[in-house]
Design an enzyme around this catalytic site. Sequence first.
Site, PDB file in Angstrom:
ATOM      1  N   ASP A   1      -6.953  19.349  -6.842  1.00 41.13           N
ATOM      2  CA  ASP A   1      -6.290  18.216  -7.497  1.00 41.13           C
ATOM      3  C   ASP A   1      -5.355  17.505  -6.522  1.00 41.13           C
ATOM      4  O   ASP A   1      -5.279  16.280  -6.486  1.00 41.13           O
ATOM      5  CB  ASP A   1      -5.509  18.676  -8.732  1.00 41.13           C
ATOM      6  CG  ASP A   1      -4.641  17.530  -9.256  1.00 41.13           C
ATOM      7  OD1 ASP A   1      -5.227  16.514  -9.658  1.00 41.13           O
ATOM      8  OD2 ASP A   1      -3.411  17.626  -9.193  1.00 41.13           O
TER       9      ASP A   1
ATOM     10  N   SER B   1      -6.970  16.235 -13.895  1.00 39.43           N
ATOM     11  CA  SER B   1      -5.883  16.456 -12.939  1.00 39.43           C
ATOM     12  C   SER B   1      -4.731  17.206 -13.614  1.00 39.43           C
ATOM     13  O   SER B   1      -4.248  18.231 -13.127  1.00 39.43           O
ATOM     14  CB  SER B   1      -5.416  15.090 -12.410  1.00 39.43           C
ATOM     15  OG  SER B   1      -4.170  15.176 -11.804  1.00 39.43           O
TER      16      SER B   1
ATOM     17  N   LYS C   1      -3.913  21.799 -13.448  1.00 41.60           N
ATOM     18  CA  LYS C   1      -2.626  22.403 -13.025  1.00 41.60           C
ATOM     19  C   LYS C   1      -2.014  23.198 -14.166  1.00 41.60           C
ATOM     20  O   LYS C   1      -1.445  24.268 -13.974  1.00 41.60           O
ATOM     21  CB  LYS C   1      -1.653  21.298 -12.587  1.00 41.60           C
ATOM     22  CG  LYS C   1      -2.091  20.632 -11.300  1.00 41.60           C
ATOM     23  CD  LYS C   1      -1.233  19.440 -10.948  1.00 41.60           C
ATOM     24  CE  LYS C   1      -1.519  18.232 -11.787  1.00 41.60           C
ATOM     25  NZ  LYS C   1      -1.227  16.949 -11.221  1.00 41.60           N
TER      26      LYS C   1
HETATM   27  N1  URA Z   1      -0.310  13.085 -13.618  1.00 43.24           N
HETATM   28  C1  URA Z   1      -1.156  13.913 -12.962  1.00 43.24           C
HETATM   29  O1  URA Z   1      -0.833  15.047 -12.660  1.00 43.24           O
HETATM   30  N2  URA Z   1      -2.378  13.436 -12.638  1.00 43.24           N
HETATM   31  C2  URA Z   1      -2.792  12.207 -12.956  1.00 43.24           C
HETATM   32  O2  URA Z   1      -3.920  11.857 -12.660  1.00 43.24           O
HETATM   33  C3  URA Z   1      -1.892  11.347 -13.630  1.00 43.24           C
HETATM   34  C4  URA Z   1      -0.651  11.814 -13.968  1.00 43.24           C
END
Ligand code: URA
Length: 446
Positions: free
Chosen positions: A161, A183, A187
């Site tokens: 990511d 994304s 996480k």
């Molecule tokens: N926050 C993120 O972690 N990723 C994105 O793509 C947009 C906002």
Amino acid sequence: MDIIEIIEKKKRGLELNVDEIIYAVDEFTNGNIPDYQMSALLMAICLKGMSDRETSDLTFAMMESGETIDLSEIPGKKVDKHSSGGIGDKATLIVGPLVASLGVNVVKMSGRGLGVTGGTVDKLESIPGFCSDMSVDDIIEQLKDVGFVDAAQSPDLAPADKKIYALRDVTGTVDSIPLIASSIMSKKLASGADALVLDVKCGSGAFMNDIDHARKLAETMINIGNSRDVKTIAVISDMNEPLGKMVGNSLELVETVRYLKPGGWKYSDKGLDQVVITLASWMVILSGWFDGKDMMLSDMHAISVNMLRGALDSGAALDKFREFIKAQHGDDSFVDDIDNFVKADNVVDVYLDSSGFIASCSADKIGMASCILGAGRMKLDDSIDPNAGVEVMYNVGDYYEEGTPIARLYTANKDKISEAESLLKEAYTLSDSEVPIPAKIIDILK
Ligand code: URA
């Protein structure tokens, strides 16, 4: 497998299978697919979209590109909260210690700000000594001792990511629902929480400008979370105007501390309070607080809100905030002298030319003004000025009286003031007739 065939397939709007998605993610992360080919694939995804199955596969491939944190040795449910990004959004700084002060374990990996949206890590690092870089062992220890951790995303967590996001940022491929959802969720799933409250921002200062896209993003993330047994709900909240009154790193800490001080919430910005209490009460419910009790959801919320107000009024929430700052090596003395915390060389008031009801206060323009003053970064390696930013004095629905400041600018860089001032003036529109105060909470999806 061949990356060119994968790009061609997506370009024609066809579904990628799981092996193709894993191949593209792994080989790009390992450096075997160059940036230009990954950029082409990302652009094809932006233009042609992805099915829910593809988005989930992309999320899991990115999550599995690095380490995942196992928090199972800590008893009870661990709760996380994530915002899709907005202007003046200091909710994490408030709800983390607030919810933890009730005994709920809150674990959070935060990012740095990019573009006009602020990042919690930057805000916290405006506290002298504060450390966001933590090992997994330190995160677990602090969670056991304090019940709240807010650490920067480790480079080993979802490294795919990190690499893909940096590329999206410079190739015009940020605003895609599958790419944003995967994304964020890669996480979140890697960081080991059992439950997740998402704050999906909607409006001019958010990635999602309209409610239909915000809902789709929220639903996509909820499905991904629940499919991995991370109980996920999403609050969709307004981001047409900034959240609260302060925009900027140390400025947002000032508003945080004022809110957390006993009774402070009563004098705080009403929109900020609505968002904080909604998110916090969902975090309490998802923590399992009411598990096994035969209770209506509305009663659970009422009890949670009562407990949260109690923790604010007793000072327990502020004590937890100090404990967390000290645990991450920050100097908590600023809390006692919060009115003098922001030390900007130039503080300038901005005025509008006539009186009227505030009809709009454009979050993106205020975010941009704050960025220009030094509070944000346009590129990942830009440095930021922790004291820079904007204090807004009025919200939508308020009556603005000519001759009073509409906003206050803070910066070390005198040369940037006139550009920021023009943006600030453009951000507001006035109306002769009364303007209803917009609801901050637009929807809640479960
Ligand atoms: N926050 C993120 O972690 N990723 C994105 O793509 C947009 C906002």
